[in-house]
Design a protein around this motif. Structure first.
Motif, PDB file in Angstrom:
ATOM      1  N   ALA A  85      44.886  48.414 -29.808  1.00  0.00           N
ATOM      2  CA  ALA A  85      43.469  48.640 -30.127  1.00  0.00           C
ATOM      3  C   ALA A  85      43.037  47.533 -31.080  1.00  0.00           C
ATOM      4  O   ALA A  85      43.806  47.121 -31.953  1.00  0.00           O
ATOM      5  CB  ALA A  85      43.275  50.003 -30.769  1.00  0.00           C
ATOM      6  N   TYR A  86      41.823  47.045 -30.899  1.00  0.00           N
ATOM      7  CA  TYR A  86      41.351  45.926 -31.712  1.00  0.00           C
ATOM      8  C   TYR A  86      39.839  46.001 -31.851  1.00  0.00           C
ATOM      9  O   TYR A  86      39.154  46.707 -31.104  1.00  0.00           O
ATOM     10  CB  TYR A  86      41.755  44.592 -31.070  1.00  0.00           C
ATOM     11  CG  TYR A  86      41.041  44.312 -29.776  1.00  0.00           C
ATOM     12  CD1 TYR A  86      39.872  43.538 -29.741  1.00  0.00           C
ATOM     13  CD2 TYR A  86      41.497  44.847 -28.575  1.00  0.00           C
ATOM     14  CE1 TYR A  86      39.208  43.306 -28.554  1.00  0.00           C
ATOM     15  CE2 TYR A  86      40.831  44.614 -27.391  1.00  0.00           C
ATOM     16  CZ  TYR A  86      39.695  43.845 -27.381  1.00  0.00           C
ATOM     17  OH  TYR A  86      39.023  43.623 -26.202  1.00  0.00           O
ATOM     18  N   THR A  87      39.332  45.251 -32.840  1.00  0.00           N
ATOM     19  CA  THR A  87      37.891  45.080 -33.003  1.00  0.00           C
ATOM     20  C   THR A  87      37.617  43.591 -33.147  1.00  0.00           C
ATOM     21  O   THR A  87      38.455  42.828 -33.640  1.00  0.00           O
ATOM     22  CB  THR A  87      37.350  45.828 -34.240  1.00  0.00           C
ATOM     23  OG1 THR A  87      38.014  45.339 -35.410  1.00  0.00           O
ATOM     24  CG2 THR A  87      37.576  47.332 -34.118  1.00  0.00           C
ATOM     25  N   GLY A  88      36.430  43.198 -32.732  1.00  0.00           N
ATOM     26  CA  GLY A  88      35.997  41.818 -32.907  1.00  0.00           C
ATOM     27  C   GLY A  88      36.793  40.839 -32.078  1.00  0.00           C
ATOM     28  O   GLY A  88      37.392  41.173 -31.064  1.00  0.00           O
ATOM     29  N   GLY A  89      36.781  39.600 -32.538  1.00  0.00           N
ATOM     30  CA  GLY A  89      37.470  38.532 -31.833  1.00  0.00           C
ATOM     31  C   GLY A  89      36.524  37.741 -30.952  1.00  0.00           C
ATOM     32  O   GLY A  89      35.366  38.105 -30.753  1.00  0.00           O
ATOM     33  N   THR A  90      37.034  36.647 -30.424  1.00  0.00           N
ATOM     34  CA  THR A  90      36.258  35.742 -29.590  1.00  0.00           C
ATOM     35  C   THR A  90      36.992  35.510 -28.279  1.00  0.00           C
ATOM     36  O   THR A  90      38.193  35.223 -28.282  1.00  0.00           O
ATOM     37  CB  THR A  90      36.069  34.385 -30.305  1.00  0.00           C
ATOM     38  OG1 THR A  90      35.456  34.622 -31.580  1.00  0.00           O
ATOM     39  CG2 THR A  90      35.212  33.435 -29.495  1.00  0.00           C
ATOM     40  N   ALA A  91      36.262  35.611 -27.175  1.00  0.00           N
ATOM     41  CA  ALA A  91      36.862  35.347 -25.867  1.00  0.00           C
ATOM     42  C   ALA A  91      37.189  33.862 -25.751  1.00  0.00           C
ATOM     43  O   ALA A  91      36.368  33.006 -26.076  1.00  0.00           O
ATOM     44  CB  ALA A  91      35.909  35.774 -24.761  1.00  0.00           C
ATOM     45  N   ASP A  92      38.410  33.560 -25.327  1.00  0.00           N
ATOM     46  CA  ASP A  92      38.853  32.192 -25.136  1.00  0.00           C
ATOM     47  C   ASP A  92      38.766  31.844 -23.650  1.00  0.00           C
ATOM     48  O   ASP A  92      38.817  32.718 -22.788  1.00  0.00           O
ATOM     49  CB  ASP A  92      40.282  32.018 -25.640  1.00  0.00           C
ATOM     50  CG  ASP A  92      40.673  30.570 -25.850  1.00  0.00           C
ATOM     51  OD1 ASP A  92      39.789  29.728 -26.073  1.00  0.00           O
ATOM     52  OD2 ASP A  92      41.884  30.280 -25.794  1.00  0.00           O
ATOM     53  N   THR A  93      38.663  30.572 -23.349  1.00  0.00           N
ATOM     54  CA  THR A  93      38.601  30.110 -21.969  1.00  0.00           C
ATOM     55  C   THR A  93      39.992  30.129 -21.357  1.00  0.00           C
ATOM     56  O   THR A  93      40.954  29.675 -21.963  1.00  0.00           O
ATOM     57  CB  THR A  93      38.036  28.677 -21.903  1.00  0.00           C
ATOM     58  OG1 THR A  93      36.742  28.681 -22.516  1.00  0.00           O
ATOM     59  CG2 THR A  93      37.928  28.197 -20.475  1.00  0.00           C
ATOM     60  N   VAL A  94      40.088  30.676 -20.147  1.00  0.00           N
ATOM     61  CA  VAL A  94      41.330  30.677 -19.385  1.00  0.00           C
ATOM     62  C   VAL A  94      41.123  29.717 -18.220  1.00  0.00           C
ATOM     63  O   VAL A  94      40.172  29.855 -17.455  1.00  0.00           O
ATOM     64  CB  VAL A  94      41.666  32.095 -18.878  1.00  0.00           C
ATOM     65  CG1 VAL A  94      42.898  32.081 -17.990  1.00  0.00           C
ATOM     66  CG2 VAL A  94      41.855  33.042 -20.059  1.00  0.00           C
ATOM     67  N   TYR A  95      42.008  28.745 -18.097  1.00  0.00           N
ATOM     68  CA  TYR A  95      41.864  27.709 -17.075  1.00  0.00           C
ATOM     69  C   TYR A  95      42.729  27.994 -15.858  1.00  0.00           C
ATOM     70  O   TYR A  95      43.863  28.455 -15.997  1.00  0.00           O
ATOM     71  CB  TYR A  95      42.248  26.338 -17.652  1.00  0.00           C
ATOM     72  CG  TYR A  95      41.310  25.885 -18.740  1.00  0.00           C
ATOM     73  CD1 TYR A  95      40.094  25.305 -18.427  1.00  0.00           C
ATOM     74  CD2 TYR A  95      41.639  26.056 -20.072  1.00  0.00           C
ATOM     75  CE1 TYR A  95      39.225  24.902 -19.426  1.00  0.00           C
ATOM     76  CE2 TYR A  95      40.776  25.657 -21.075  1.00  0.00           C
ATOM     77  CZ  TYR A  95      39.573  25.079 -20.751  1.00  0.00           C
ATOM     78  OH  TYR A  95      38.704  24.691 -21.735  1.00  0.00           O
ATOM     79  N   ASN A  96      42.194  27.692 -14.693  1.00  0.00           N
ATOM     80  CA  ASN A  96      42.941  27.775 -13.449  1.00  0.00           C
ATOM     81  C   ASN A  96      43.751  26.485 -13.327  1.00  0.00           C
ATOM     82  O   ASN A  96      43.195  25.398 -13.308  1.00  0.00           O
ATOM     83  CB  ASN A  96      41.973  27.926 -12.269  1.00  0.00           C
ATOM     84  CG  ASN A  96      42.689  28.158 -10.959  1.00  0.00           C
ATOM     85  OD1 ASN A  96      43.859  27.819 -10.795  1.00  0.00           O
ATOM     86  ND2 ASN A  96      41.975  28.736 -10.012  1.00  0.00           N
TER      87      ASN A  96
END
Length: 134
Positions: free
Chosen positions: A34-45
């Motif tokens: 379980a978590y709060t906040g954070g930033t979505a990171d880019t996932v590369y193909n």
């Protein structure tokens, strides 16, 4: 250092991890965090000719409120005193992650001082591999 990985709906992400650290460290994998906040990171193909994108999320900088269930611990030995050289590891097993489940990938510094460290995570998605307990 914490990363939260959440495979997308209907996806079965097959994941391999690796880590390196300039001193003693642990690499841990937890399921159902379980978590709060954070930033979505880019996932590369990594298949650069493909336009396909991953339906999941990789979150950095989240506040972890519950680590969930520990699945694996890998020790990264860093050496001692003038023999310190850092260490690295990779999981020899491939984890097939549950869709829409938050996984915590945590690198914990055990050296007693600041160190450089990195985590690598490769995965691919595929259909369900049938078994008797799907």
């Amino acid at each position: 250092f914490d990363m939260v990985m959440i495979p997308g709906a209907g996806e079965y992400s097959h994941m391999l991890m690796e880590a390196a650290a300039g001193g003693n460290a642990d690499l841990l994998l937890y399921e159902g965090c379980a978590y709060t906040g954070g930033t979505a990171d880019t996932v590369y193909n990594q298949k650069r000719s493909s336009t396909a994108t991953w339906n999941g999320q990789l979150i950095l900088g989240a506040t972890i409120t519950d680590v969930g269930t520990e699945l694996s611990v890998q020790v990264l030995p860093g050496g001692r005193k003038n023999q310190a050289s850092g260490g690295g590891t990779d999981f020899n097993l491939e984890w097939i992650l549950k869709a829409q489940t938050a996984y915590l990938i945590r690198l914990t510094n055990r050296s007693g001082s600041a160190i450089r460290a990195s985590i690598g995570c490769n995965h691919y998605t595929a259909g369900l591999i049938p078994d008797s307990t799907t």
